[in-house]
Every structure is written in C-alpha cells, then in structure tokens.
Design a protein around this motif. Structure first.
Motif, short mmCIF file in Angstrom:
data_model
loop_
_atom_site.label_atom_id
_atom_site.label_comp_id
_atom_site.label_asym_id
_atom_site.label_seq_id
_atom_site.Cartn_x
_atom_site.Cartn_y
_atom_site.Cartn_z
N GLU A 68 0.79 -0.89 -0.04
CA GLU A 68 0.08 -0.01 -0.48
C GLU A 68 1.49 1.68 -0.20
OE1 GLU A 68 -3.64 2.16 2.90
OE2 GLU A 68 -3.17 0.30 2.76
N GLU A 69 1.21 1.27 0.44
CA GLU A 69 2.40 2.86 1.04
C GLU A 69 3.24 3.37 -0.11
OE1 GLU A 69 3.83 5.75 2.29
OE2 GLU A 69 2.77 4.76 3.42
N GLU A 70 4.25 1.71 -0.82
CA GLU A 70 4.53 1.70 -2.56
C GLU A 70 3.92 2.71 -3.17
OE1 GLU A 70 7.76 -1.64 -1.54
OE2 GLU A 70 5.98 -2.34 -1.74
N ALA A 71 2.32 1.35 -3.09
CA ALA A 71 1.70 2.54 -4.65
C ALA A 71 1.18 3.58 -4.26
CB ALA A 71 0.06 1.41 -4.18
N ARG A 72 1.07 4.38 -3.05
CA ARG A 72 0.98 5.80 -2.67
C ARG A 72 1.64 6.46 -3.10
NH1 ARG A 72 -4.19 6.29 0.41
NH2 ARG A 72 -4.44 4.45 1.80
N GLN A 73 3.18 6.23 -3.01
CA GLN A 73 4.20 6.97 -3.28
C GLN A 73 3.68 7.26 -5.14
OE1 GLN A 73 5.26 8.67 -1.52
NE2 GLN A 73 7.70 9.10 -1.75
N LEU A 78 1.71 6.74 -7.35
CA LEU A 78 0.51 7.12 -7.23
C LEU A 78 0.55 8.70 -7.38
CD1 LEU A 78 -2.46 8.06 -8.43
CD2 LEU A 78 -3.39 7.43 -5.58
N LYS A 79 1.37 9.42 -6.16
CA LYS A 79 1.28 10.73 -5.98
C LYS A 79 2.41 11.11 -6.82
CE LYS A 79 4.50 13.47 -3.11
NZ LYS A 79 5.26 13.34 -2.27
N TYR A 80 3.61 9.98 -7.32
CA TYR A 80 4.23 10.46 -8.31
C TYR A 80 3.89 11.02 -9.81
CZ TYR A 80 8.07 10.32 -4.90
OH TYR A 80 9.25 9.96 -3.60
N LEU A 81 2.52 9.76 -10.17
CA LEU A 81 2.25 9.84 -11.04
C LEU A 81 1.32 11.30 -11.49
CD1 LEU A 81 0.68 6.05 -11.71
CD2 LEU A 81 2.60 7.20 -13.31
N LYS A 82 0.17 11.02 -10.27
CA LYS A 82 -0.61 12.94 -10.49
C LYS A 82 0.25 13.78 -10.75
CE LYS A 82 -4.33 11.43 -7.21
NZ LYS A 82 -4.70 11.16 -6.54
N GLU A 83 1.51 13.94 -9.63
CA GLU A 83 2.36 15.09 -9.79
C GLU A 83 2.97 14.76 -11.88
OE1 GLU A 83 5.85 15.17 -7.64
OE2 GLU A 83 4.39 15.50 -5.24
#
Length: 72
Positions: free
Chosen positions: A56-61, A63-68
């Motif tokens: 989960e934490e890796e997926a959140r990171q 997702l954050k970078y993809l959104k940026e």
C-alpha cells in the motif's frame, strides 16, 4: 473475491491488449495473513510474465508521483 486455500485474490483489471495477445492486469492479492498487495503484470495465454508487486505505501508513493508528473 476468490478464495484458494489460505490465499484470497480480488481482481481489478486494467486491461491493455497488444497485437501479440499480451494482457496487462492490475490485481489486488492477499496471501494468508500478509497485507494485501497490488500486482501489475503481463499475462500471455494465461501465463504470468514480468511484473511488479507493490504494498500500500509503495502504491501511494507511485500514485503521488504519477499525479505530479501527469498534471504538468
């Protein structure tokens, strides 16, 4: 959600089919008592290919970078 022994699998497919018949799929997997993970993998004729598994934490990171990156 499917159950096989002590593992449960939830399939949320993001499918991409190329000319060679490869499928790319996103699945949420949980094996026994371990935390669920996101599995992104190529499949060819029902056989798994190369892929990546993220907790989960890796997926959140990611997702954050993809959104940026995609918002630019």
């Amino acid at each position: 959600m499917k159950y096989k022994g002590d593992k449960k699998m939830e399939y949320r497919k993001i499918r991409s089919i190329c000319k060679l018949g490869n499928n790319k799929e996103l699945n949420i997997m949980q094996w026994g008592h371990y935390a669920p993970s996101y599995d992104i993998r190529k499949w060819y004729e029902g056989k798994p290919g190369k892929g990546i598994t993220l907790y989960e934490e890796e997926a959140r990171q990611l997702l954050k970078y993809l959104k940026e990156d995609l918002s630019e």
